[in-house]
Design an enzyme around this catalytic site. Structure first.
Site, PDB file in Angstrom:
ATOM      1  N   PRO A   2       0.821  -1.207   0.000  1.00  0.00           N
ATOM      2  CA  PRO A   2       0.000   0.000   0.000  1.00  0.00           C
ATOM      3  C   PRO A   2       0.857   1.261   0.000  1.00  0.00           C
ATOM      4  O   PRO A   2       1.866   1.339   0.705  1.00  0.00           O
ATOM      5  CB  PRO A   2      -0.795  -0.124   1.308  1.00  0.00           C
ATOM      6  CG  PRO A   2      -0.778  -1.580   1.635  1.00  0.00           C
ATOM      7  CD  PRO A   2       0.526  -2.098   1.135  1.00  0.00           C
ATOM      8  N   GLU A   3       0.438   2.236  -0.803  1.00  0.00           N
ATOM      9  CA  GLU A   3       1.167   3.483  -0.929  1.00  0.00           C
ATOM     10  C   GLU A   3       0.297   4.629  -0.404  1.00  0.00           C
ATOM     11  O   GLU A   3      -0.714   4.382   0.266  1.00  0.00           O
ATOM     12  CB  GLU A   3       1.593   3.688  -2.385  1.00  0.00           C
ATOM     13  CG  GLU A   3       2.429   2.525  -2.924  1.00  0.00           C
ATOM     14  CD  GLU A   3       2.807   2.670  -4.390  1.00  0.00           C
ATOM     15  OE1 GLU A   3       2.996   3.815  -4.848  1.00  0.00           O
ATOM     16  OE2 GLU A   3       2.923   1.638  -5.082  1.00  0.00           O
ATOM     17  N   LYS A  58       3.656   6.213   4.143  1.00  0.00           N
ATOM     18  CA  LYS A  58       2.911   4.959   4.062  1.00  0.00           C
ATOM     19  C   LYS A  58       2.494   4.441   5.439  1.00  0.00           C
ATOM     20  O   LYS A  58       2.013   3.314   5.555  1.00  0.00           O
ATOM     21  CB  LYS A  58       3.761   3.897   3.355  1.00  0.00           C
ATOM     22  CG  LYS A  58       4.182   4.266   1.937  1.00  0.00           C
ATOM     23  CD  LYS A  58       5.069   3.179   1.351  1.00  0.00           C
ATOM     24  CE  LYS A  58       5.629   3.565   0.002  1.00  0.00           C
ATOM     25  NZ  LYS A  58       6.519   2.520  -0.571  1.00  0.00           N
ATOM     26  N   ARG A 110       3.106 -10.000   8.100  1.00  0.00           N
ATOM     27  CA  ARG A 110       4.303 -10.830   8.153  1.00  0.00           C
ATOM     28  C   ARG A 110       5.554  -9.970   8.040  1.00  0.00           C
ATOM     29  O   ARG A 110       6.556 -10.207   8.710  1.00  0.00           O
ATOM     30  CB  ARG A 110       4.267 -11.883   7.024  1.00  0.00           C
ATOM     31  CG  ARG A 110       3.108 -12.855   7.155  1.00  0.00           C
ATOM     32  CD  ARG A 110       3.202 -13.653   8.443  1.00  0.00           C
ATOM     33  NE  ARG A 110       2.093 -14.579   8.609  1.00  0.00           N
ATOM     34  CZ  ARG A 110       1.913 -15.347   9.670  1.00  0.00           C
ATOM     35  NH1 ARG A 110       2.771 -15.283  10.666  1.00  0.00           N
ATOM     36  NH2 ARG A 110       0.872 -16.151   9.758  1.00  0.00           N
ATOM     37  N   ARG A 150      20.566  16.278  -8.374  1.00  0.00           N
ATOM     38  CA  ARG A 150      20.626  14.841  -8.095  1.00  0.00           C
ATOM     39  C   ARG A 150      20.876  14.057  -9.376  1.00  0.00           C
ATOM     40  O   ARG A 150      20.499  14.470 -10.467  1.00  0.00           O
ATOM     41  CB  ARG A 150      19.341  14.380  -7.411  1.00  0.00           C
ATOM     42  CG  ARG A 150      19.131  15.034  -6.044  1.00  0.00           C
ATOM     43  CD  ARG A 150      17.800  14.633  -5.432  1.00  0.00           C
ATOM     44  NE  ARG A 150      17.511  15.384  -4.219  1.00  0.00           N
ATOM     45  CZ  ARG A 150      17.847  14.987  -2.999  1.00  0.00           C
ATOM     46  NH1 ARG A 150      18.486  13.838  -2.833  1.00  0.00           N
ATOM     47  NH2 ARG A 150      17.537  15.728  -1.945  1.00  0.00           N
ATOM     48  N   ARG A 259      13.685  -3.610  -8.824  1.00  0.00           N
ATOM     49  CA  ARG A 259      12.248  -3.339  -8.813  1.00  0.00           C
ATOM     50  C   ARG A 259      11.701  -3.439 -10.223  1.00  0.00           C
ATOM     51  O   ARG A 259      12.285  -2.905 -11.168  1.00  0.00           O
ATOM     52  CB  ARG A 259      11.970  -1.929  -8.268  1.00  0.00           C
ATOM     53  CG  ARG A 259      12.426  -1.682  -6.842  1.00  0.00           C
ATOM     54  CD  ARG A 259      11.550  -2.399  -5.830  1.00  0.00           C
ATOM     55  NE  ARG A 259      11.764  -1.873  -4.495  1.00  0.00           N
ATOM     56  CZ  ARG A 259      10.988  -0.976  -3.907  1.00  0.00           C
ATOM     57  NH1 ARG A 259       9.955  -0.487  -4.546  1.00  0.00           N
ATOM     58  NH2 ARG A 259      11.253  -0.557  -2.688  1.00  0.00           N
TER      59      ARG A 259
END
Length: 269
Positions: A2-3, A58, A110, A150, A259
């Site tokens: 979940p975001e 989050k 978990r 960056r 990812r």
């Protein structure tokens, strides 16, 4: 995992359900889901009222009237259900907070956790989080300043919770798609007009996902017709091989920093 839209949706709905309500009983079925001795946790939480439920990135923060704070991070696979014993899901419950005949069930914890803190320690836990992308104070100029010089890939930086709080794997891809920018592009190669578009795309995607209840698969309570409304609205995420709704190109899946990332091979530059 979940975001921001999912957790903000939970926050709003939970405040409607439990703000001002007393926690009448606590059950812990998995000791590792909490950060203190379970008996201590139960003594600190039982018979306390939930003053409000806040969100940071989050995380959700359940603020109790004894000044204790329950810090929730669902992580991968975690979710919640609010209801009675009769309508609860047939799933293993790690933690249960009871409000009379109604219960808030924490499921799939978990990797996630529900930790007990006071105000000082919870702020320390959250101190490294970056700005909230939907706060009015987070202007386009603040975003441009944050990007600065960056040099990492844009997807990697959007996932960095110390850079901006609340964006994860799904919405980083959706934001880049809306902006027309490939997720694997380096920040130093993105000019100011595209950076400004990225900011507006970030707000658009997150607000739209929130309006639709995010992408959680399970409702929060019986009759919840909002949660999960964004599940089938993703335009690139988890759509490998499908046609792009914008240009007809093919949605590609690649790996960036371990990812999975999805993008249109044609209209994202």
């Amino acid at each position: 995992m979940p975001e921001l839209p999912e957790m903000e949706n939970y926050r709003r709905l939970l405040n409607q359900k439990i703000a001002g309500q007393m926690i009448t009983e606590v059950e812990i079925n998995r000791d590792k889901s909490v950060n203190v001795d379970p008996n201590h946790f139960i003594r600190a939480v039982a018979n306390q009222r939930v003053v409000t439920v806040d969100r940071r990135g989050k995380h959700l923060l359940f603020r109790l009237d004894n000044k204790q704070v329950l810090l929730l991070h669902l992580m991968l696979g975690g979710w919640m259900y609010f209801g009675t014993e009769e309508d609860k899901p047939e799933r293993t419950i790690q933690v249960r907070l009871s409000f009379g005949q109604y219960h808030l069930y924490f499921i799939g914890l978990r990797l996630g956790y529900l930790h007990l803190h006071n105000e000082q320690t919870v702020q320390k836990e959250l101190a490294d989080l970056g700005p909230e992308p939907l706060e009015p104070s987070f202007t386009v100029q603040e975003f441009l300043n944050l990007l600065g010089e960056r040099r990492s890939k844009i997807k990697t930086k959007l996932l960095d919770q110390e850079f901006i709080a609340g964006i994860g794997n799904c919405y980083s891809d959706e934001i880049c798609y809306h902006a027309g920018i490939k997720t694997k592009r380096s920040i130093e190669d993105i000019g100011e007009p595209e950076r400004i578009q990225l900011y507006h795309s970030m707000r658009h995607v997150l607000l739209n996902a929130l309006k639709l209840g995010g992408y959680m698969e399970n409702p929060l309570f019986q009759g919840d017709n909002l949660t999960g409304g964004y599940t089938n609205r993703c335009l690139v995420y988890d759509r490998e091989g499908d046609k792009c709704n914008r240009c007809g190109g093919t949605i590609i899946k690649e790996m960036i920093s371990s990812r999975k990332t999805f993008f249109c091979s044609n209209c994202q530059k």
